[in-house]
Write an enzyme that holds these catalytic residues in place. Structure first.
Site, PDB file in Angstrom:
ATOM      1  CE  LYS A 229       6.511   4.403  13.215  1.00 66.25           C
ATOM      2  NZ  LYS A 229       5.700   4.539  11.993  1.00 66.25           N
TER       3      LYS A 229
ATOM      4  CG  ASP B 274       8.517   6.126  10.465  1.00 67.37           C
ATOM      5  OD1 ASP B 274       7.362   6.158  10.028  1.00 67.37           O
ATOM      6  OD2 ASP B 274       9.010   7.079  11.097  1.00 67.37           O
TER       7      ASP B 274
END
Ligand code: NDP
Length: 465
Positions: free
Chosen positions: A144, A184
Site C-alpha cells: 500500500k 484507493d
C-alpha cells in the site's frame, strides 16, 4: 492439519523447538516496538488472535519465527514530494510505499491520497492487503502507498503536478513484476492516469505497472465497479446461507466515492432499498429508498463535479445530517460501510444490532473498531470483514494484470462472471475455516485463516531472509 508439518523436510523436523506462539505476548512486543501506530496494531491484533490456534498446529512456522516476519513489512519507502501550486508556491507532502509481503506474487495494493495518511494507516492497509490478496486465489502479494496530499479543492493541473512529482520518486521501486499500484481513497481514474503517464515517461516502456487504468490504455472493463459490485456479490452469498432475499431490504451505506456508488448501483438493480450515503462532512438520507434517477444525479454530482453530499441533499430536498455518520439515523436491515477505517464504533454497532440490522458487509478497509467487531460476533449476525467482502477490487486488478500480460481485453460480461466466481470462492473459503459447531460462520476467523495459510506456507517454502 498435522499433514503439512509431516510433509516438511527432515531438517525442519529435527530443528523443531516445540515452542508455541502466544498471541498476547507477541502483540505486547509489537506494541512496545511500534507504540505510535494504532491502526497497524489494531489490524495485526485482529488477525493474530484469530490465527493463533492454526499457526500453532504447524510447529515449523514458529521454528522460523514466521509470525514476526509476516507482520513486519518487507520494506518501506518514504520520501518528500515537492510540487508547485497554481499560485507558484512550492508545496511539500510526504510520500510512502509499504511493500509488505511478496511470498505469493508481486507486491500489489492501492495508493491513497488523503490529509490523514500516515505510516500507521499505510502499514495497516498493506498488512490487510496481504491477506486479502491471498484470499482472491490470484498470485498477488500485499502493498500500500500514498501521501498526505489531498486532491480535494485542487485544480486538475495541481493534481497532475503532484502525481508527477510523487511518481518521479516511486517509479524507482515499482514494476509490472515487482510492485503494481492502483487507486484507493482520493486516487481514481484521473490520478492513476497522471501517475501511469509519468511512470511510462520515466521508464520508457508501456507495461501494466498500474491497475485501474483508463480503458483506452490497458484498463479492464468493470474495474471501477468491481469493489462495490464484489461486496454486493459477497453479501448475496452470505444471505443465501440463511435463505434471505435481498429484494426490498433496507441498506445503509456510508461514503459516496467509488466503492459506495457502485455498491448502491448494484443494490438498486437487485431491488434493494438504499437508505443513506455520506461523505466526511455528513449524511444524506433517502427515507423512501433511493430511486434510479436520484442515483444518477448523485453519481454525476460526485464523479463529474466532485460535489458534496450537503449540496446534493439541498438540491434533492432530502434530509441531511451535518457531521453525522449514517448508523444511528434510521432503521435498516443491512449495513455496508464504504468510506474509511474505524467509522463504526462499539456504541454504533450495538445500536445497529439492537435496531434489527442482521448483516454487515464491509466495502471499506477496517471500518469497524475492535469493539464494533466484538458486538457483531456476540450478536452472531452475518458479518463480513473488508478483507473478504471488498476483495473484488483487487481481484479485477489481478484480471487487469492478466489481460495486460496477454495483450488482450475481455468483455464486461467475462470480467463480471469471473468476479462473481471469485467472490463465491472467497465466501467458500471463509465458511470452510470459519464455521463453528452451532453452524454460525465467523467470517473474521475464516478469512484470516484462509488468507494466512497460503502466505505462510509459501514463506516457509522459500526460506528465511
Ligand atoms: P473514494 O475517495 O472514492 O471515496 C471515499 C469516500 O469516503 C468519500 O465519500 C469520502 O468523503 C469518504 N471519506 C474518506 N475519508 C473519510 C473520513 N475520514 N471520514 C468520513 N468519510 C470519509 O475512495 P474509495 O471509494 O475508493 O474507498 C473507500 C474505502 O474502500 C476505503 O476504505 C478504501 O481503502 C476501500 N477500498 C477501496 C477499493 C477500491 O477499489 N477503490 C478496494 C478495496 C477497498 P470526502 O469526499 O468528504 O473525503
Amino acid at each position: 492439519m498435522g499433514g503439512f508439518a509431516m510433509a516438511l523436510p527432515r531438517v525442519y523436523k529435527n530443528q523443531l523447538t516445540g515452542k508455541k506462539m502466544k498471541a498476547q505476548e507477541f502483540l505486547a512486543e509489537l506494541q512496545r516496538r511500534f507504540p505510535n501506530e494504532p491502526e497497524y496494531l489494531q489490524a495485526v491484533e485482529e488477525v493474530i488472535e484469530s490465527i493463533e490456534d492454526v499457526y500453532n498446529e504447524y510447529p515449523a512456522f514458529e521454528n522460523v519465527n514466521l509470525i514476526e516476519r509476516l507482520c513486519i513489512p518487507d520494506r518501506i519507502y518514504s520520501f518528500r514530494v515537492s510540487w508547485i501550486d497554481d499560485k507558484g508556491k512550492v508545496r511539500t507532502n510526504m510520500g510512502y510505499r509499504v511493500q509488505h509481503n511478496n511470498a505469493i506474487g508481486p507486491y500489489k495494493g492501492g495508493i491513497r491520497f488523503h490529509s490523514s495518511v500516515n505510516l500507521s494507516i499505510l502499514k495497516f492497509l498493506a498488512f490487510e492487503q496481504t491477506f486479502k490478496n491471498s484470499l482472491t486465489t490470484l498470485a498477488m502479494g500485499g502493498a500500500k502507498g500514498g501521501s498526505d496530499f489531498s486532491p480535494r479543492g485542487k485544480s486538475d493541473m495541481e493534481v497532475m503536478r503532484f502525481c508527477q512529482a510523487f511518481m518521479q520518486e516511486l517509479s524507482r521501486h515499482i514494476g509490472a513484476d515487482t510492485d503494481v499500484p492502483a487507486g484507493d481513497i482520493g486516487v481514481g481514474g484521473r490520478e492513476v492516469g497522471y501517475m501511469f503517464g509519468w511512470y511510462k515517461k520515466m521508464q520508457r516502456e508501456f507495461t501494466g505497472t498500474f491497475t485501474g487504468k483508463g480503458l483506452d490504455f490497458g484498463g479492464s472493463l468493470m474495474r471501477p465497479e468491481a469493489t462495490g459490485y464484489g461486496n454486493v456479490y459477497f453479501l448475496l452469498n452470505m444471505l443465501a446461507t440463511k435463505g434471505i432475499d435481498i429484494k426490498d431490504k433496507k441498506v445503509a451505506i456510508s461514503g459516496s466515492g467509488n466503492v459506495a456508488l457502485y455498491t448502491a448501483e448494484k443494490l438498486l438493480k437487485l431491488g434493494a432499498k438504499v437508505m443513506s450515503m455520506s461523505d466526511s462532512e455528513g449524511t444524506v438520507l433517502f427515507p423512501e429508498g433511493m430511486t434510479q434517477e436520484q442515483f444518477e444525479r448523485l453519481f454525476e454530482h460526485k464523479i463529474y463535479f466532485r460535489g458534496r453530499c450537503s449540496e446534493y441533499a439541498a438540491n434533492e430536498n432530502l434530509p441531511y445530517y451535518s457531521g453525522k455518520r449514517p448508523w444511528t439515523l434510521m432503521k435498516y436491515d443491512i449495513a455496508m460501510p464504504s468510506a474509511t477505517q474505524n467509522e463504526i464504533n462499539g456504541e454504533e454497532a450495538k445500536a445497529l444490532v439492537d435496531g434489527g440490522c442482521f448483516a454487515v458487509s464491509e466495502g471499506a478497509n477496517m471500518p469497524s473498531t475492535r469493539e464494533a467487531v466484538a458486538e457483531f460476533l456476540k450478536a452472531k449476525i452475518l458479518y463480513a470483514p473488508g478483507k473478504a467482502a471488498n476483495a473484488g477490487g483487487v481481484s479485477v486488478s489481478g484480471l487487469e494484470m492478466a489481460q495486460n500480460a496477454q495483450k488482450m481485453k475481455w468483455t464486461a460480461e467475462e470480467v463480471d462472471e469471473k468476479l462473481q466466481e471469485i467472490m463465491k470462492d472467497i465466501h467458500e473459503q471463509c465458511v470452510k475455516y470459519g464455521k463453528t459447531e452451532d453452524g454460525f460462520v465467523n467470517y473474521v476467523k475464516g478469512a484470516n485463516t484462509a488468507g494466512f495459510l497460503k502466505v505462510a506456507k509459501a514463506m516457509h517454502a522459500q526460506g528465511v531472509f
